[in-house]
Motif scaffolding. Structure first.
Motif, PDB file in Angstrom:
ATOM      1  N   ASN A  36       1.715  -9.186   2.662  1.00  0.00           N
ATOM      2  CA  ASN A  36       0.729  -8.112   2.708  1.00  0.00           C
ATOM      3  C   ASN A  36      -0.172  -8.084   1.485  1.00  0.00           C
ATOM      4  OD1 ASN A  36       0.776  -6.258   5.182  1.00  0.00           O
ATOM      5  ND2 ASN A  36       2.895  -6.848   4.852  1.00  0.00           N
ATOM      6  N   VAL A  37       0.300  -8.530   0.347  1.00  0.00           N
ATOM      7  CA  VAL A  37      -0.585  -8.661  -0.818  1.00  0.00           C
ATOM      8  C   VAL A  37      -1.660  -9.706  -0.522  1.00  0.00           C
ATOM      9  CG1 VAL A  37      -0.717  -9.461  -3.210  1.00  0.00           C
ATOM     10  CG2 VAL A  37       1.049  -7.835  -2.536  1.00  0.00           C
ATOM     11  N   LEU A  51      -4.023  -8.101   1.852  1.00  0.00           N
ATOM     12  CA  LEU A  51      -4.840  -7.085   1.189  1.00  0.00           C
ATOM     13  C   LEU A  51      -6.033  -7.726   0.490  1.00  0.00           C
ATOM     14  CD1 LEU A  51      -5.160  -4.101   0.293  1.00  0.00           C
ATOM     15  CD2 LEU A  51      -3.780  -4.678  -1.689  1.00  0.00           C
ATOM     16  N   THR A  92      -9.842  -7.295   1.857  1.00  0.00           N
ATOM     17  CA  THR A  92     -10.821  -6.682   0.966  1.00  0.00           C
ATOM     18  C   THR A  92     -12.081  -7.537   0.905  1.00  0.00           C
ATOM     19  OG1 THR A  92      -9.109  -5.620  -0.368  1.00  0.00           O
ATOM     20  CG2 THR A  92     -11.254  -5.882  -1.391  1.00  0.00           C
ATOM     21  N   ALA A 109      -8.924  -2.529   3.899  1.00  0.00           N
ATOM     22  CA  ALA A 109      -7.793  -3.377   3.532  1.00  0.00           C
ATOM     23  C   ALA A 109      -6.511  -2.565   3.363  1.00  0.00           C
ATOM     24  CB  ALA A 109      -8.114  -4.137   2.244  1.00  0.00           C
ATOM     25  N   LEU A 110      -6.604  -1.386   2.758  1.00  0.00           N
ATOM     26  CA  LEU A 110      -5.412  -0.553   2.566  1.00  0.00           C
ATOM     27  C   LEU A 110      -4.825  -0.086   3.895  1.00  0.00           C
ATOM     28  CD1 LEU A 110      -6.383   1.591  -0.544  1.00  0.00           C
ATOM     29  CD2 LEU A 110      -4.607  -0.163  -0.403  1.00  0.00           C
ATOM     30  N   ASN A 117      -5.241  -1.535   6.825  1.00  0.00           N
ATOM     31  CA  ASN A 117      -4.720  -2.730   7.483  1.00  0.00           C
ATOM     32  C   ASN A 117      -3.389  -3.158   6.874  1.00  0.00           C
ATOM     33  OD1 ASN A 117      -5.078  -5.097   9.300  1.00  0.00           O
ATOM     34  ND2 ASN A 117      -5.115  -6.182   7.355  1.00  0.00           N
ATOM     35  N   THR A 118      -3.280  -3.096   5.565  1.00  0.00           N
ATOM     36  CA  THR A 118      -2.045  -3.493   4.890  1.00  0.00           C
ATOM     37  C   THR A 118      -0.892  -2.565   5.242  1.00  0.00           C
ATOM     38  OG1 THR A 118      -3.260  -4.519   3.081  1.00  0.00           O
ATOM     39  CG2 THR A 118      -0.981  -3.895   2.630  1.00  0.00           C
TER      40      THR A 118
END
Length: 68
Positions: free
Chosen positions: A15-16, A19, A23, A40-41, A43-44
């Motif tokens: 997930n990083v 992210l 982004t 992005a947040l 979605n993560t």
């Protein structure tokens, strides 16, 4: 069988990466770091939860594993 800790670490790392890439996609699509970051947040958060459950389900399925 995979441990819960391993599943969580794999999900966090995955997930990083997601992210960062999301982004960049959001930035390219909207021209805004803030909008891209928010996309992005969200979605993560969703992706982390789904991936974690997905990994735990597959950890319980023995189909396709070699027990040599």
């Amino acid at each position: 069988m995979e441990t819960r800790r391993r599943s969580i670490v794999k999900a966090v790392i995955w997930n990083v990466l997601g992210l960062v890439s999301m982004t960049l996609v959001g930035l390219i699509a909207t021209g805004s770091v803030k909008a891209g970051g928010m996309m992005a947040l969200v979605n993560t958060g969703i992706g982390f939860t789904v991936y974690l459950f997905y990994e735990r389900v597959w950890a319980k399925i023995s189909w396709g594993r070699s027990h040599v």
